[in-house]
Every structure is written in C-alpha cells, then in structure tokens.
Write a protein that holds these residues in place. Sequence first.
Motif, mmCIF file in Angstrom:
data_model
loop_
_atom_site.group_PDB
_atom_site.id
_atom_site.type_symbol
_atom_site.label_atom_id
_atom_site.label_comp_id
_atom_site.label_asym_id
_atom_site.label_seq_id
_atom_site.Cartn_x
_atom_site.Cartn_y
_atom_site.Cartn_z
ATOM 1 N N TYR A 90 -0.441 2.394 -5.245
ATOM 2 C CA TYR A 90 -0.023 1.736 -6.484
ATOM 3 C C TYR A 90 1.498 1.631 -6.569
ATOM 4 O O TYR A 90 2.043 0.571 -6.896
ATOM 5 C CB TYR A 90 -0.593 2.503 -7.679
ATOM 6 C CG TYR A 90 -0.361 1.840 -9.017
ATOM 7 C CD1 TYR A 90 -0.869 0.570 -9.289
ATOM 8 C CD2 TYR A 90 0.339 2.493 -10.019
ATOM 9 C CE1 TYR A 90 -0.673 -0.030 -10.519
ATOM 10 C CE2 TYR A 90 0.539 1.897 -11.251
ATOM 11 C CZ TYR A 90 0.038 0.639 -11.501
ATOM 12 O OH TYR A 90 0.233 0.041 -12.724
ATOM 13 N N LEU A 91 2.202 2.718 -6.236
ATOM 14 C CA LEU A 91 3.667 2.681 -6.261
ATOM 15 C C LEU A 91 4.203 1.663 -5.262
ATOM 16 O O LEU A 91 5.160 0.943 -5.547
ATOM 17 C CB LEU A 91 4.247 4.063 -5.980
ATOM 18 C CG LEU A 91 4.001 5.115 -7.052
ATOM 19 C CD1 LEU A 91 4.521 6.475 -6.594
ATOM 20 C CD2 LEU A 91 4.629 4.718 -8.376
ATOM 21 N N THR A 92 3.574 1.591 -4.113
ATOM 22 C CA THR A 92 3.991 0.612 -3.107
ATOM 23 C C THR A 92 3.759 -0.801 -3.612
ATOM 24 O O THR A 92 4.634 -1.669 -3.498
ATOM 25 C CB THR A 92 3.244 0.846 -1.784
ATOM 26 O OG1 THR A 92 3.546 2.159 -1.309
ATOM 27 C CG2 THR A 92 3.641 -0.181 -0.737
ATOM 28 N N LEU A 93 2.593 -1.034 -4.186
ATOM 29 C CA LEU A 93 2.281 -2.369 -4.703
ATOM 30 C C LEU A 93 3.209 -2.745 -5.860
ATOM 31 O O LEU A 93 3.658 -3.897 -5.938
ATOM 32 C CB LEU A 93 0.823 -2.443 -5.142
ATOM 33 C CG LEU A 93 -0.204 -2.379 -4.007
ATOM 34 C CD1 LEU A 93 -1.610 -2.148 -4.571
ATOM 35 C CD2 LEU A 93 -0.141 -3.620 -3.148
ATOM 36 N N LEU A 94 3.507 -1.812 -6.742
ATOM 37 C CA LEU A 94 4.437 -2.093 -7.840
ATOM 38 C C LEU A 94 5.832 -2.436 -7.324
ATOM 39 O O LEU A 94 6.550 -3.232 -7.923
ATOM 40 C CB LEU A 94 4.553 -0.888 -8.779
ATOM 41 C CG LEU A 94 3.442 -0.651 -9.785
ATOM 42 C CD1 LEU A 94 3.683 0.656 -10.520
ATOM 43 C CD2 LEU A 94 3.328 -1.806 -10.769
ATOM 44 N N SER A 95 6.207 -1.841 -6.204
ATOM 45 C CA SER A 95 7.554 -2.010 -5.647
ATOM 46 C C SER A 95 7.691 -3.223 -4.744
ATOM 47 O O SER A 95 8.807 -3.655 -4.453
ATOM 48 C CB SER A 95 7.926 -0.768 -4.823
ATOM 49 O OG SER A 95 7.802 0.395 -5.583
ATOM 50 N N ALA A 96 6.587 -3.735 -4.264
ATOM 51 C CA ALA A 96 6.613 -4.800 -3.263
ATOM 52 C C ALA A 96 7.274 -6.065 -3.806
ATOM 53 O O ALA A 96 7.118 -6.405 -4.976
ATOM 54 C CB ALA A 96 5.193 -5.124 -2.815
ATOM 55 N N PRO A 97 8.022 -6.748 -2.941
ATOM 56 C CA PRO A 97 8.598 -8.021 -3.362
ATOM 57 C C PRO A 97 7.507 -8.968 -3.862
ATOM 58 O O PRO A 97 6.449 -9.082 -3.250
ATOM 59 C CB PRO A 97 9.243 -8.557 -2.074
ATOM 60 C CG PRO A 97 9.485 -7.352 -1.231
ATOM 61 C CD PRO A 97 8.366 -6.404 -1.563
ATOM 62 N N GLY A 98 7.751 -9.591 -4.996
ATOM 63 C CA GLY A 98 6.791 -10.516 -5.575
ATOM 64 C C GLY A 98 5.770 -9.864 -6.489
ATOM 65 O O GLY A 98 4.964 -10.558 -7.113
ATOM 66 N N SER A 99 5.789 -8.535 -6.580
ATOM 67 C CA SER A 99 4.777 -7.850 -7.385
ATOM 68 C C SER A 99 4.904 -8.135 -8.877
ATOM 69 O O SER A 99 3.932 -8.008 -9.611
ATOM 70 C CB SER A 99 4.831 -6.342 -7.152
ATOM 71 O OG SER A 99 6.054 -5.808 -7.627
ATOM 72 N N SER A 100 6.072 -8.572 -9.307
ATOM 73 C CA SER A 100 6.247 -8.854 -10.735
ATOM 74 C C SER A 100 5.396 -10.053 -11.172
ATOM 75 O O SER A 100 5.142 -10.231 -12.353
ATOM 76 C CB SER A 100 7.723 -9.106 -11.058
ATOM 77 O OG SER A 100 8.197 -10.203 -10.314
ATOM 78 N N ALA A 101 4.915 -10.836 -10.218
ATOM 79 C CA ALA A 101 4.064 -11.977 -10.539
ATOM 80 C C ALA A 101 2.601 -11.576 -10.698
ATOM 81 O O ALA A 101 1.769 -12.405 -11.055
ATOM 82 C CB ALA A 101 4.182 -13.042 -9.443
ATOM 83 N N VAL A 102 2.297 -10.303 -10.431
ATOM 84 C CA VAL A 102 0.918 -9.818 -10.515
ATOM 85 C C VAL A 102 0.850 -8.769 -11.617
ATOM 86 O O VAL A 102 1.694 -7.891 -11.700
ATOM 87 C CB VAL A 102 0.471 -9.202 -9.169
ATOM 88 C CG1 VAL A 102 -0.969 -8.722 -9.236
ATOM 89 C CG2 VAL A 102 0.670 -10.188 -8.029
ATOM 90 N N GLU A 103 -0.166 -8.865 -12.447
ATOM 91 C CA GLU A 103 -0.329 -7.909 -13.545
ATOM 92 C C GLU A 103 -0.627 -6.513 -12.995
ATOM 93 O O GLU A 103 -1.395 -6.381 -12.027
ATOM 94 C CB GLU A 103 -1.469 -8.355 -14.470
ATOM 95 C CG GLU A 103 -1.158 -9.619 -15.240
ATOM 96 C CD GLU A 103 0.001 -9.435 -16.225
ATOM 97 O OE1 GLU A 103 0.102 -8.368 -16.860
ATOM 98 O OE2 GLU A 103 0.812 -10.383 -16.344
ATOM 99 N N PRO A 104 -0.056 -5.468 -13.590
ATOM 100 C CA PRO A 104 -0.311 -4.099 -13.116
ATOM 101 C C PRO A 104 -1.785 -3.720 -13.006
ATOM 102 O O PRO A 104 -2.154 -3.039 -12.037
ATOM 103 C CB PRO A 104 0.436 -3.231 -14.133
ATOM 104 C CG PRO A 104 1.581 -4.099 -14.564
ATOM 105 C CD PRO A 104 0.991 -5.493 -14.615
ATOM 106 N N PRO A 105 -2.668 -4.137 -13.929
ATOM 107 C CA PRO A 105 -4.081 -3.793 -13.726
ATOM 108 C C PRO A 105 -4.657 -4.345 -12.416
ATOM 109 O O PRO A 105 -5.479 -3.692 -11.774
ATOM 110 C CB PRO A 105 -4.778 -4.399 -14.947
ATOM 111 C CG PRO A 105 -3.719 -4.411 -16.007
ATOM 112 C CD PRO A 105 -2.450 -4.748 -15.259
ATOM 113 N N ALA A 106 -4.216 -5.520 -12.022
ATOM 114 C CA ALA A 106 -4.680 -6.083 -10.743
ATOM 115 C C ALA A 106 -4.145 -5.250 -9.575
ATOM 116 O O ALA A 106 -4.865 -5.011 -8.595
ATOM 117 C CB ALA A 106 -4.237 -7.541 -10.610
#
Length: 140
Positions: A41-57
């Motif tokens: 989850y921390l990796t996914l939140l940090s990944a470039p472009g992750s701001s375009a994806v909702e945290p629940p996803a």
Amino acid sequence: MVEMFERLELAEVTAEQIAPLEALIPKGWPDTWRDLAMSHYLTLLSAPGSSAVEPPALAHLAVALTLGIAQDLGGTQPYIPVGAMLAASAKARRAMELLGQRCSYREVADATGLTESRVRQIETEWRRQQIAARQGQLPL
C-alpha cells in the motif's frame, strides 16, 4: 526498466490515509500478511501517477498482491535481498557518496534524513556487495 522512486515511510502516513487498507484487512490475518499489505500500500501510494487513483482502489490492489504472495510463497521463508533496493535507493546512494567524502555517520544521517544506525546498515550492505562482486570475478 522500472525506476525506483522515493517511497512513503509508515511514520509519514496519517491514520486517515491508512484507513482504506485497514478497512479491508480481516481480523485474524497473520501479522506477516498485514506487514506485506502495508508495504504494498505504501509503495502504491508513493508510485508516480498514484494521485490519479483513489486510495481505496490502491488498498484493494495491496490486498490482492498480498494474497498473491501468500498463494505463491505461503509456507516458505523466502530470503529477500536488500541489494537491488539498496542500489536503486537515492538515499542509500547519497549516504554512500557522503561516506566516500569522509563525512561522519552523524553528518550523513543529518543530510539524508536517515538514522546513524541505518547509515551503518547501508554501508555494511554496500561492502558486502562490493566483496561479492570482486569474488565473483576470481578464477576458480
């Protein structure tokens, strides 16, 4: 090739940011699964472009990845080498650069935001890699 990026640390994440993942983790999950899900989850939140994806996803993806690892590697105790991550880590590279300039562990820690202990661990791993690289070239 996938480039490494600066990753959020658990201490930097708020309870509100973690809530989508916590909501998906069932009671009774083994601690190892929780740790893996949090790491994903921390990796996914940090990944470039992750701001375009909702945290629940992202939380759903983290849980799916954890279940995949449990299915593929469950019941084993895999060794996860630090070397590849160390080489790709900007902080680790910077720490080694500063140590090469004869900075003290305290100076390196202050400059990189790492602890002195972590700087020493990075140096130890770097030395191991250097020795392994040299020994791999020795004629047998």
